[in-house]
Design a protein around this motif. Structure first.
Motif, PDB file in Angstrom:
ATOM      1  N   GLU A   1       8.431  23.778 -44.771  1.00 24.95           N
ATOM      2  CA  GLU A   1       8.117  24.304 -43.577  1.00 24.95           C
ATOM      3  C   GLU A   1       7.605  23.844 -42.480  1.00 24.95           C
ATOM      4  O   GLU A   1       7.957  24.091 -41.565  1.00 24.95           O
TER       5      GLU A   1
ATOM      6  N   VAL B   1       9.989  21.876 -41.121  1.00 22.11           N
ATOM      7  CA  VAL B   1      10.831  21.978 -40.528  1.00 22.11           C
ATOM      8  C   VAL B   1      10.702  22.454 -39.488  1.00 22.11           C
ATOM      9  O   VAL B   1      11.424  21.955 -38.084  1.00 22.11           O
ATOM     10  N   SER B   2       9.514  22.578 -39.337  1.00 21.30           N
ATOM     11  CA  SER B   2       8.703  22.723 -38.127  1.00 21.30           C
ATOM     12  C   SER B   2       8.864  22.011 -37.191  1.00 21.30           C
ATOM     13  O   SER B   2       8.793  22.134 -35.809  1.00 21.30           O
TER      14      SER B   2
ATOM     15  N   LYS C   1      12.017  20.986 -35.577  1.00 21.95           N
ATOM     16  CA  LYS C   1      12.229  21.851 -34.667  1.00 21.95           C
ATOM     17  C   LYS C   1      11.220  21.559 -32.976  1.00 21.95           C
ATOM     18  O   LYS C   1      12.189  21.577 -32.035  1.00 21.95           O
TER      19      LYS C   1
ATOM     20  N   ASN D   1      17.436  16.772 -34.581  1.00 27.29           N
ATOM     21  CA  ASN D   1      17.979  17.559 -35.727  1.00 27.29           C
ATOM     22  C   ASN D   1      18.546  16.644 -36.745  1.00 27.29           C
ATOM     23  O   ASN D   1      19.233  16.980 -37.450  1.00 27.29           O
TER      24      ASN D   1
ATOM     25  N   ALA E   1      16.249  22.933 -44.553  1.00 29.01           N
ATOM     26  CA  ALA E   1      16.856  22.457 -43.069  1.00 29.01           C
ATOM     27  C   ALA E   1      17.928  23.010 -42.483  1.00 29.01           C
ATOM     28  O   ALA E   1      18.787  23.370 -41.627  1.00 29.01           O
ATOM     29  N   LYS E   2      18.600  23.023 -43.771  1.00 28.34           N
ATOM     30  CA  LYS E   2      20.361  23.475 -43.611  1.00 28.34           C
ATOM     31  C   LYS E   2      19.679  25.446 -42.405  1.00 28.34           C
ATOM     32  O   LYS E   2      21.208  25.462 -41.752  1.00 28.34           O
ATOM     33  N   ARG E   3      18.990  25.749 -43.112  1.00 27.90           N
ATOM     34  CA  ARG E   3      18.969  27.230 -42.173  1.00 27.90           C
ATOM     35  C   ARG E   3      18.757  27.222 -40.887  1.00 27.90           C
ATOM     36  O   ARG E   3      19.365  27.577 -40.513  1.00 27.90           O
ATOM     37  N   GLU E   4      18.547  25.955 -40.435  1.00 23.64           N
ATOM     38  CA  GLU E   4      17.812  25.978 -39.065  1.00 23.64           C
ATOM     39  C   GLU E   4      19.350  24.633 -38.972  1.00 23.64           C
ATOM     40  O   GLU E   4      18.745  24.138 -37.551  1.00 23.64           O
TER      41      GLU E   4
ATOM     42  N   LEU F   1      19.765  21.700 -39.549  1.00 26.34           N
ATOM     43  CA  LEU F   1      19.074  20.726 -39.646  1.00 26.34           C
ATOM     44  C   LEU F   1      19.939  19.976 -40.390  1.00 26.34           C
ATOM     45  O   LEU F   1      19.991  19.852 -41.916  1.00 26.34           O
TER      46      LEU F   1
END
Ligand SMILES: [Zn+2]
Length: 739
Positions: free
Chosen positions: A32, A35-36, A39, A44, A82-85, A87
């Motif tokens: 997490e 990923v943050s 973001k 990307n 990452a996929k959920r976002e 990335l």
């Protein structure tokens, strides 16, 4: 079929490295968090280790390696998060530094000729290597079959990542680093019927053969790993870290030779903090030439400063570095280590600012083509066969020519000799010290000139064939209009400009000095090769623009006697700058190493020696600018739109000190010989003009894509002259038809 994911837009990458033996920060980094971070920074794509150089993995269920004991990060979880976002995640596997394999199989390590383990870590020269942290495992050893190939498959399956980045193999042909392990000895004997060389000499059969063979080993290993990766996941991106400025430049040769197996190349560019601002454009464009068109070139800008992984680089270094990469046609990769992430994350704010900006204007620049003018040939054969033990001479010669173009805003690119058939795209083609040339390549260059091209040649062209035999002449002599009669090996030589002074050289000194002192200053006072003059006798049809001229002495007596430059003496009967040609094209031949002088000394006189005849004799560029030479200007075209990146690299005094080297005069230093200062203050520049080819359409929109603000312009024949009143950090100039 839609293009592969890595060819759909600008990659804005963060490379996050957890790299220490004990996992100082590893237990605090979760999927997490990464990923943050991505973001927050408007990235990307994330690049992370699936397996580190100690031989531990960051995923579950490995059959091959232990899991990192401290790491909280599970790369499979990261990929899902990452996929959920939206990335992408690329994993690094197959690092050939591997302490785990080494401890189990010390016989699989790379060994020097004397048997010492070859390491990646920085060991003091006089220390004996003991229990290394980063020993290099040989790609010829059983490790390839029992670890590296299954590892690529396992890591990709376990994580379901979007791509695989191989670090550079560091399997090098150079004598100090070449592997002599038993597997290399055996395979070389089997494949080439010879023992690995015991001497370092290109005239030794085994040495020459082994040099070539080592590239074969690397490229073949890359091919096998590619097959494994693609066999495991067809749409995984597969690329290689070519370290274009490290390892004697060998990685660029690897990228060129392995281009058919690579989807992209990663040009790790850490040296940018200690080199000129030219470095990023140079490695981006050179890597593009090596890997071929249409394949992304990812280029790093470290978020830390120089070798100090725990300290943020200045915001300007980060922002202008990233912009310079993008302007040059590359995709930025911002590298951060875990210590900096926790201890000094200021650089991430600067990254976020520039990634957000690029995300906003991506549509304007992605898929654009450079507006072409000058192509600079890159001859890996010359690099490897003539300058194998001193490649920096070749590099500085091509770099100097690129620097002249950079400083004077002439559009330029590098062109691999493999792509010589594309020479016709360039109005001006530069063959800087292209010592090795085949008959076919010579014919291609003749054809280029015949059809109206403008060919610039420095020092020597095709003295050698790719099979090491000599031409005993230059290539294209009838076109260049000179006859080659060997080389004068002087410490200094002069270019005498009187012959065509009023026409071409007004305002310059009557004689320009070439050559420089030696920084080693051990046996010789002067730098070998810089003061050389090719004995080029002009033949019928030649227009000599400058003659060679001797110095009054081998070195200067004034000022720093022994290290200074002599005064000019009499003129030689040998041409220094010659205008020739055939058909509808022209040639401009320099008997000296012009590029190396500009790269080393940056004196505008050397640039003028190229620019004056270019302006009078060559076709003009479609795009130009009269901005100060500290503005990186890159022109592009996309459909009906034309544009230019203007990256302001006008900084505070960015000190990069050099040493004068030893001599019998040496005393304890007054001052340390090392200063490396980063960009801290940006100096706005302007007004200046940028000229672009005129887009179709009666009415135009001319504006800065970053702010949307309109810009003043006038139509100038088939061009548009845009007036830039002031340039801050960066501008993307766009001219498009108004619908
Ligand atoms: Zn080996």
């Amino acid at each position: 079929m839609s293009p592969a994911w890595w060819n759909r837009g600008l990659l804005r990458v963060i490379q996050f490295n957890i790299e220490d033996p004990y996992g100082f920060y590893a237990d605090a980094i979760s999927a997490e968090d990464l990923v943050s971070l991505a973001k927050k920074a408007h990235a990307n794509t994330l690049v992370v280790f699936a397996r580190d150089a100690w031989g531990r993995v960051f995923y579950r269920g490995s059959r091959l390696y232990p899991r990192h004991r401290r790491a909280r990060l599970d790369v499979a979880e990261l990929v899902r998060a990452a996929k959920r976002e939206g990335l992408r995640v690329v994993i690094m596997t197959d690092h050939t530094a591997n302490r785990y394999i080494y401890r189990r199989h010390p016989g699989w390590a790379q060994r020097t000729r004397s048997g010492e383990v070859i390491v990646l870590e920085h060991y003091p020269v006089k220390e004996k290597v003991r229990d290394p942290q980063w020993p290099q495992i040989c790609i010829n050893s059983p490790a390839m079959e029992s670890y590296f190939i299954p590892e690529a498959e396992e890591a990709l399956k376990a994580t379901d990542a979007d791509g695989v980045l191989l670090d550079s193999f560091r399997y090098l042909p150079d004598p100090q680093r070449a592997c002599y392990c038993r597997y290399c000895r055996l395979r070389f004997r089997l494949e080439r019927g010879l023992d690995l060389p015991s001497v370092d000499d290109m005239e030794d059969e085994a040495f020459r053969e082994a040099w070539e063979w080592r590239y074969h080993v690397i490229v073949d290993s890359i091919r096998r790993l590619r097959d494994t990766v693609k066999g495991t996941k067809e749409d995984a991106m597969f690329f290689y870290n070519s370290h274009p400025v490290g390892w004697a430049g060998r990685g660029t040769i690897v990228a060129e030779r392995a281009r058919d197996y690579l989807d992209a190349v990663f040009a790790e560019a850490s040296e940018t903090d200690v080199l000129t601002v030219m470095m990023l454009p140079m490695v981006t464009k050179l890597s593009q030439a090596a890997v071929g068109e249409g394949k992304p070139v990812l280029v790093s800008r470290n978020l830390f400063y120089n070798l100090r992984t725990v300290q943020s680089a200045t915001p300007l270094a980060v922002k202008q570095g990233i912009r310079s990469i993008v302007a040059s046609g590359g995709h930025p990769m911002a590298t951060i280590f875990s210590s900096q992430y926790f201890e000094d994350s200021r650089a991430i704010d600067a990254l976020a600012e520039v990634y957000e900006e690029l995300e906003r204007v991506e549509d304007k620049i992605v898929g654009s083509e450079p507006i072409r003018y000058m192509g600079i040939l890159y001859s890996s054969e010359t690099h490897e066969k003539v300058y194998w033990n001193a490649p920096h001479y070749y590099t500085s010669e091509i770099e100097g020519m690129a620097m002249i173009a950079f400083h004077r805003h002439l559009p330029y690119e590098f062109l691999s000799m493999k792509d010589i058939h594309k020479a016709g795209r360039y109005k001006v083609l530069v063959a800087a010290e292209t010592d090795v040339l085949s008959d076919e390549e010579e014919a291609a260059l003749e054809d280029y000139v015949e059809r109206g091209g403008f060919l610039v040649v420095t020092h020597s062209l095709g003295r050698m064939y790719p099979d090491f035999t000599y031409r005993h002449s230059l290539a294209m002599e009838e076109t260049l209009k000179v006859r080659y009669e060997g080389v004068f090996y002087f410490g200094y030589v002069f270019v005498d400009l009187e012959e065509a002074y009023s026409e071409y050289w007004d305002g310059l000194p009557k004689a320009v000095v070439l050559g420089d002192f030696s920084t080693a200053f051990t046996r010789e006072r002067t730098e070998p090769r810089l003061g050389e003059l090719v004995r080029a006798r002009p033949v019928e049809g030649a227009r000599v623009l400058a003659w060679g001229r001797l110095g009054r002495s081998a070195y200067g007596y004034e000022y720093t006697l022994g290290r200074s430059t002599p005064a000019p003496d009499s003129r030689l009967n040998m041409a220094a700058i010659t205008l020739g040609g055939r058909g509808s094209g022209k040639t401009l031949y320099y008997s000296v190493r012009l590029g190396a002088h500009y790269s080393r000394l940056g004196h505008p006189d050397y640039a003028e020696l190229l620019l004056r005849p270019l302006k009078r004799e060559a076709p003009p560029p479609d795009a130009w600018s009269d901005a100060p030479d500290t503005v990186q200007t890159e022109f592009f075209r996309k459909g009906d739109t034309v544009g230019a990146h203007l990256v302001n690299l006008t900084f505070n005094e960015r000190i990069l000190s050099t040493i004068t080297g030893p001599s019998k005069q040496s005393l304890p230093a007054y001052h340390p010989s090392y200063n490396v200062h980063p960009p801290r203050v940006l100096v706005p520049v302007g007004p200046f003009r940028v000229r672009l080819p005129r887009p179709d359409g009666e009415r135009l929109n001319v504006y800065d894509a970053l702010t949307g603000k309109g810009l003043d312009y006038v139509v100038d024949g088939d061009g548009v002259l845009v007036n830039i009143r002031a340039l801050g950090e960066y501008m993307i100039l766009i001219a498009e038809p108004r619908s």
